[in-house]
Enzyme design. Structure first.
Site, mmCIF file in Angstrom:
data_model
loop_
_atom_site.group_PDB
_atom_site.id
_atom_site.type_symbol
_atom_site.label_atom_id
_atom_site.label_comp_id
_atom_site.label_asym_id
_atom_site.label_seq_id
_atom_site.Cartn_x
_atom_site.Cartn_y
_atom_site.Cartn_z
ATOM 1 N N HIS A 92 -9.530 0.878 4.999
ATOM 2 C CA HIS A 92 -8.248 1.097 5.681
ATOM 3 C C HIS A 92 -8.469 2.067 6.840
ATOM 4 O O HIS A 92 -9.280 2.991 6.739
ATOM 5 C CB HIS A 92 -7.231 1.670 4.678
ATOM 6 C CG HIS A 92 -5.840 1.683 5.220
ATOM 7 N ND1 HIS A 92 -5.410 2.636 6.114
ATOM 8 C CD2 HIS A 92 -4.780 0.858 5.010
ATOM 9 C CE1 HIS A 92 -4.144 2.385 6.432
ATOM 10 N NE2 HIS A 92 -3.743 1.321 5.764
ATOM 11 N N GLU A 139 -5.502 -5.252 10.649
ATOM 12 C CA GLU A 139 -4.544 -4.179 10.843
ATOM 13 C C GLU A 139 -4.833 -3.462 12.161
ATOM 14 O O GLU A 139 -5.640 -2.522 12.199
ATOM 15 C CB GLU A 139 -4.643 -3.174 9.693
ATOM 16 C CG GLU A 139 -4.288 -3.759 8.348
ATOM 17 C CD GLU A 139 -3.641 -2.728 7.448
ATOM 18 O OE1 GLU A 139 -2.536 -2.997 6.981
ATOM 19 O OE2 GLU A 139 -4.219 -1.652 7.244
ATOM 20 N N SER A 177 3.268 -2.261 10.416
ATOM 21 C CA SER A 177 4.726 -2.249 10.574
ATOM 22 C C SER A 177 5.380 -3.588 10.234
ATOM 23 O O SER A 177 6.308 -4.027 10.916
ATOM 24 C CB SER A 177 5.103 -1.789 11.995
ATOM 25 O OG SER A 177 4.617 -0.479 12.225
ATOM 26 N N GLY A 236 2.124 2.119 10.776
ATOM 27 C CA GLY A 236 3.052 3.231 10.626
ATOM 28 C C GLY A 236 3.718 3.651 11.922
ATOM 29 O O GLY A 236 4.353 4.697 12.001
ATOM 30 N N ASN A 280 0.869 -1.186 0.000
ATOM 31 C CA ASN A 280 0.000 0.000 0.000
ATOM 32 C C ASN A 280 0.904 1.233 0.000
ATOM 33 O O ASN A 280 1.482 1.582 1.034
ATOM 34 C CB ASN A 280 -0.884 -0.035 1.261
ATOM 35 C CG ASN A 280 -1.703 1.234 1.425
ATOM 36 O OD1 ASN A 280 -1.829 2.033 0.498
ATOM 37 N ND2 ASN A 280 -2.245 1.423 2.623
ATOM 38 N N LYS A 305 0.094 4.276 -0.373
ATOM 39 C CA LYS A 305 -0.584 5.460 0.185
ATOM 40 C C LYS A 305 -0.398 6.671 -0.749
ATOM 41 O O LYS A 305 -0.298 6.486 -1.954
ATOM 42 C CB LYS A 305 -0.084 5.735 1.604
ATOM 43 C CG LYS A 305 -0.088 4.474 2.479
ATOM 44 C CD LYS A 305 0.042 4.758 3.936
ATOM 45 C CE LYS A 305 0.180 3.449 4.696
ATOM 46 N NZ LYS A 305 0.065 3.573 6.120
ATOM 47 N N GLU A 340 -6.865 4.496 7.857
ATOM 48 C CA GLU A 340 -6.674 5.923 7.514
ATOM 49 C C GLU A 340 -7.915 6.479 6.830
ATOM 50 O O GLU A 340 -8.253 7.653 6.985
ATOM 51 C CB GLU A 340 -5.414 6.076 6.646
ATOM 52 C CG GLU A 340 -4.153 5.870 7.488
ATOM 53 C CD GLU A 340 -2.953 5.357 6.728
ATOM 54 O OE1 GLU A 340 -2.931 5.437 5.486
ATOM 55 O OE2 GLU A 340 -2.018 4.852 7.391
HETATM 56 C C1 PEP Z 1 -0.846 -0.010 5.945
HETATM 57 O O1 PEP Z 1 -0.818 1.092 5.451
HETATM 58 O O2 PEP Z 1 -1.767 -0.775 5.660
HETATM 59 C C2 PEP Z 1 0.231 -0.391 6.860
HETATM 60 C C3 PEP Z 1 0.138 -1.543 7.477
HETATM 61 O O3 PEP Z 1 1.257 0.487 7.019
HETATM 62 P P1 PEP Z 1 2.684 0.170 7.722
HETATM 63 O O4 PEP Z 1 3.201 -1.104 7.136
HETATM 64 O O5 PEP Z 1 3.536 1.349 7.363
HETATM 65 O O6 PEP Z 1 2.438 0.049 9.179
#
Ligand code: PEP
Length: 256
Positions: free
Chosen positions: A98, A169, A215, A175, A12, A14, A100
């Site tokens: 997601h 998630e 992460s 992040g 992803n 973003k 976000e």
């Molecule tokens: C994501 O954006 O779905 C995500 C898991 O980000 P990150 O790997 O940076 O934590």
């Protein structure tokens, strides 16, 4: 015998990368994974780079995904993009719900459900994200939160449940550099599978692919993906660098 589920790893990206940068990254990932067929790989660039990334990966096994879409077919919805538009760019997957999107853009479970149903009607495979906040985890509400998100986001999918991918998630891990411990991820994934079993039946639940996201890095991917119910990864930050993303995908190759 336990059901074999091919792992699926998605990047992803973003709201990052110019078209030129995205093309370069996609080409580099495609070169790095040219021999890898044992894991499904998906790149989800921003809308502006979907066409160029689609060109860069065409002819190979890597698939294209979008990061969001709207549920209406067309019309006066300034700034939005439809499922048919994504199909026209050769997207196969779309990330929906997601955290976000839920936090910054007000995507509720009901909104996610409308998008999921439209995606499926349009032959897009939705990657549906669910996850608890830190406060919810600390209050012991993780299972309850996940169940509510799943029941609402995946309501009324009829014969299409088998085409859905779920991404677990935990919001506190996205992040942040904090990763769920493999056992924590496994517990949540097993719970998600059992809830989907109640919603859609045990056959769907056994085949359901559940990605872990939060992460994921080259050095923790293997242990996470070796958990029985972890069927891949949704990768944010570490997918912006070819080498780390390629290593994460390789960590998902069985017995590699
Ligand atoms: C994501 O954006 O779905 C995500 C898991 O980000 P990150 O790997 O940076 O934590």
């Amino acid at each position: 015998m336990a059901k074999y589920r091919k792992k699926i790893v998605a990047g992803n990206w973003k709201m990052n990368l110019s078209i030129a940068e995205a093309t370069e990254l996609a080409s580099s990932v495609a070169r790095g994974l040219a021999e890898v067929r044992e894991v499904d790989v998906v790149l989800c660039p921003p809308f502006t780079a979907l066409g160029a990334v689609g060109d860069a990966i065409s002819g190979g096994s890597i698939k294209l995904g979008a990061q969001n879409m709207y549920w209406e077919k067309d019309g006066a919805f300034t700034g939005e993009i439809s499922a048919a538009m994504l199909r026209g760019l050769f997207c196969r997957y779309v990330i929906l719900g997601h955290s976000e999107r839920r936090t910054h853009f007000g995507d509720t479970d009901e909104v996610v459900n409308r998008k999921v149903r439209t995606a499926l009607e349009s032959s897009l495979e939705p990657i549906v994200c669910v996850g608890e906040s830190l406060e919810q985890r600390e209050a012991g509400e993780t299972n309850e939160v996940l169940e509510a998100q799943l029941r609402a986001s995946l309501a009324d999918l009829g014969a299409d449940y088998g085409k859905v991918i779920v991404a677990y998630e935990p919001v506190w891990a996205i992040g942040s550099g904090l990763t769920a411990a493999p056992a924590q991820a496994q517990d949540a994934h097993a719970w998600i599978r059992s809830v989907v079993g109640e919603i859609a039946g045990s056959e769907v639940a056994d085949s359901l692919r559940i990605q872990y996201g939060g992460s994921v890095k080259a050095d923790n991917a293997r242990e996470l993906m070796s958990q029985a119910d972890v069927d891949g990864a949704l990768v944010g930050g570490a997918s912006l660098e070819s080498r780390s993303f390629v290593e994460i995908v390789r960590a998902g190759v069985p017995n590699d």
